[in-house]
Design an enzyme around this catalytic site. Structure first.
Site, short mmCIF file in Angstrom:
data_model
loop_
_atom_site.label_atom_id
_atom_site.label_comp_id
_atom_site.label_asym_id
_atom_site.label_seq_id
_atom_site.Cartn_x
_atom_site.Cartn_y
_atom_site.Cartn_z
N THR A 27 46.80 55.17 66.51
CA THR A 27 46.70 55.99 67.72
C THR A 27 47.48 55.39 68.89
O THR A 27 48.14 56.13 69.63
CB THR A 27 45.22 56.20 68.09
N GLU B 105 54.06 59.21 75.51
CA GLU B 105 54.46 58.74 76.84
C GLU B 105 55.97 58.55 76.92
O GLU B 105 56.59 58.87 77.94
CB GLU B 105 53.77 57.43 77.20
N HIS C 112 43.64 62.32 68.43
CA HIS C 112 44.41 62.00 67.22
C HIS C 112 43.63 62.62 66.08
O HIS C 112 42.56 62.13 65.71
CB HIS C 112 44.54 60.48 67.06
#
Length: 131
Positions: A33, A41, A67
């Site tokens: 994750t 990002e 996730h």
């Protein structure tokens, strides 16, 4: 002017180094994750940077993601960020973020970045080291 709807998509293959077991966020050898979050990002930073002036950058201020499916080592993953909103003062930018592997969706959410003066930001950060 930052254009709502502009997207960036990044791709990479899942390696042992990108697993939950490798980073310590889990014990299994599946796409971690933290790495999915970093890809999201990175996609947001990349798409936003194309709108910024020399000396400007952006920093993540909020990330809200899920996730939803595991990805094994060896499979490709993609992360996409789409600009969805810009604050009235033009300093905060919101994104829809999504991730997929070769079999379908694996994660999604939202992300916010602040537009900053890179030099001023680094100076403020470095000042924390001073007495």
């Amino acid at each position: 002017m930052i254009l709502i709807g502009t997207k960036c998509q990044l791709e990479q293959a899942v390696t042992q180094e990108l697993t939950a077991a490798a980073v310590g966020s889990g014990a299994l050898p599946v796409f971690g994750t933290p790495f999915m979050a970093a890809m999201m990002e990175n996609a947001a930073m990349t798409v936003l940077q194309s709108f910024l002036e020399e000396g400007q950058g952006s920093v993540g201020t909020h990330l809200d993601i899920s996730h939803d499916a595991p990805t094994p080592v060896g499979m490709k993953v993609w992360a996409e960020a789409e600009i969805t909103a810009v604050s009235e003062n033009g300093k905060m930018v919101d994104f829809a973020v999504r991730a997929w592997d070769e079999k379908g969706p694996i994660g999604s959410g939202t992300h916010t970045r602040a537009i900053i003066s890179s030099e001023r930001f680094l100076n403020k950060c470095s000042a924390k080291l001073e007495g």
